[in-house]
Scaffold this motif. Sequence first.
Motif, PDB file in Angstrom:
ATOM      1  N   ALA A 158      -7.629  18.020   0.218  1.00  0.00           N
ATOM      2  CA  ALA A 158      -7.345  19.447   0.063  1.00  0.00           C
ATOM      3  C   ALA A 158      -7.306  20.033   1.463  1.00  0.00           C
ATOM      4  N   LYS A 159      -6.251  20.736   1.773  1.00  0.00           N
ATOM      5  CA  LYS A 159      -6.063  21.326   3.093  1.00  0.00           C
ATOM      6  C   LYS A 159      -6.156  20.267   4.192  1.00  0.00           C
ATOM      7  N   GLY A 160      -5.650  19.078   3.894  1.00  0.00           N
ATOM      8  CA  GLY A 160      -5.608  18.003   4.871  1.00  0.00           C
ATOM      9  C   GLY A 160      -6.904  17.242   5.074  1.00  0.00           C
ATOM     10  N   ALA A 161      -7.969  17.606   4.368  1.00  0.00           N
ATOM     11  CA  ALA A 161      -9.261  16.926   4.530  1.00  0.00           C
ATOM     12  C   ALA A 161      -9.637  16.209   3.233  1.00  0.00           C
ATOM     13  N   PRO A 162     -10.314  15.071   3.350  1.00  0.00           N
ATOM     14  CA  PRO A 162     -10.713  14.355   2.139  1.00  0.00           C
ATOM     15  C   PRO A 162     -11.788  15.130   1.381  1.00  0.00           C
ATOM     16  N   VAL A 163     -11.607  15.235   0.061  1.00  0.00           N
ATOM     17  CA  VAL A 163     -12.612  15.885  -0.778  1.00  0.00           C
ATOM     18  C   VAL A 163     -13.187  14.924  -1.810  1.00  0.00           C
ATOM     19  N   ALA A 164     -12.503  13.803  -2.030  1.00  0.00           N
ATOM     20  CA  ALA A 164     -12.979  12.836  -3.013  1.00  0.00           C
ATOM     21  C   ALA A 164     -12.238  11.523  -2.835  1.00  0.00           C
ATOM     22  N   GLY A 165     -12.736  10.515  -3.518  1.00  0.00           N
ATOM     23  CA  GLY A 165     -12.062   9.224  -3.593  1.00  0.00           C
ATOM     24  C   GLY A 165     -12.093   8.750  -5.030  1.00  0.00           C
ATOM     25  N   ILE A 166     -11.009   8.123  -5.468  1.00  0.00           N
ATOM     26  CA  ILE A 166     -10.946   7.557  -6.809  1.00  0.00           C
ATOM     27  C   ILE A 166     -10.743   6.060  -6.657  1.00  0.00           C
ATOM     28  N   GLY A 167     -11.591   5.293  -7.314  1.00  0.00           N
ATOM     29  CA  GLY A 167     -11.481   3.845  -7.278  1.00  0.00           C
ATOM     30  C   GLY A 167     -11.306   3.282  -8.674  1.00  0.00           C
ATOM     31  N   VAL A 168     -10.440   2.313  -8.802  1.00  0.00           N
ATOM     32  CA  VAL A 168     -10.201   1.644 -10.080  1.00  0.00           C
ATOM     33  C   VAL A 168     -10.331   0.146  -9.859  1.00  0.00           C
ATOM     34  N   ALA A 169     -10.958  -0.525 -10.807  1.00  0.00           N
ATOM     35  CA  ALA A 169     -11.095  -1.977 -10.726  1.00  0.00           C
ATOM     36  C   ALA A 169     -11.042  -2.564 -12.128  1.00  0.00           C
ATOM     37  N   GLY A 170     -10.496  -3.761 -12.217  1.00  0.00           N
ATOM     38  CA  GLY A 170     -10.463  -4.474 -13.484  1.00  0.00           C
ATOM     39  C   GLY A 170      -9.086  -4.904 -13.932  1.00  0.00           C
ATOM     40  N   ALA A 171      -8.042  -4.296 -13.388  1.00  0.00           N
ATOM     41  CA  ALA A 171      -6.684  -4.726 -13.736  1.00  0.00           C
ATOM     42  C   ALA A 171      -6.429  -6.077 -13.062  1.00  0.00           C
ATOM     43  N   PRO A 172      -5.410  -6.806 -13.503  1.00  0.00           N
ATOM     44  CA  PRO A 172      -5.159  -8.123 -12.923  1.00  0.00           C
ATOM     45  C   PRO A 172      -4.764  -8.110 -11.445  1.00  0.00           C
ATOM     46  N   SER A 173      -4.369  -6.938 -10.905  1.00  0.00           N
ATOM     47  CA  SER A 173      -4.013  -6.894  -9.486  1.00  0.00           C
ATOM     48  C   SER A 173      -4.447  -5.565  -8.880  1.00  0.00           C
ATOM     49  N   GLY A 174      -4.644  -5.581  -7.595  1.00  0.00           N
ATOM     50  CA  GLY A 174      -4.997  -4.367  -6.880  1.00  0.00           C
ATOM     51  C   GLY A 174      -3.898  -3.326  -6.928  1.00  0.00           C
TER      52      GLY A 174
END
Length: 187
Positions: A155-171
Amino acid sequence: MPSRKNPSRRTRVLVGGAALAVLGAGAAGTVAANAADSTDAAPAAPAAARGGELAQSTHLTLDAATEAARAAVEAAEKDGRHVSVAVVDRNGNTLVTLRGDGAGPQSYASAERKAYTAVSWNAPTSELAGRLAQAPALKDIPGTLFLAGGTPVTAKGAPVAGIGVAGAPSGDLDERYAQAGAAVLGR
């Protein structure tokens, strides 16, 4: 009537020390109780920061983090994938973690680490994984995971969060689902 023996010096010192300890504890308790009950004391004035000492920042709400995590899980479910999703705040603290039905046990922790890595470097983890060739010691930083599947939210060029996903057959799929979660935040 039997005669009383004078107590030894050691006994007198021990008894006197114990009596002083009891009196001291009682006095400390009285002082503490009086201090807690005092109505005469003026409330402490709030501290005022001088201009320029505070920074304003943007934070992701819990509702928004939950909405993003659900969107990522739903995107994976549409493809028949079982994943875990984590959303962390700008400081890397976990806000929400959802473990989809059938997601593997390792996916939970991996999703959190990917989200943490994405927000820490403000870059998708697929890009960061490529940096390991030049700096292999990056993988030794605690809490990070340099595998595709994490995306930052800004937001406004600065990181406010990160979303991570894991478990699918590929990154690549993990990252696509993380981006689906981030996309709902841009609406």
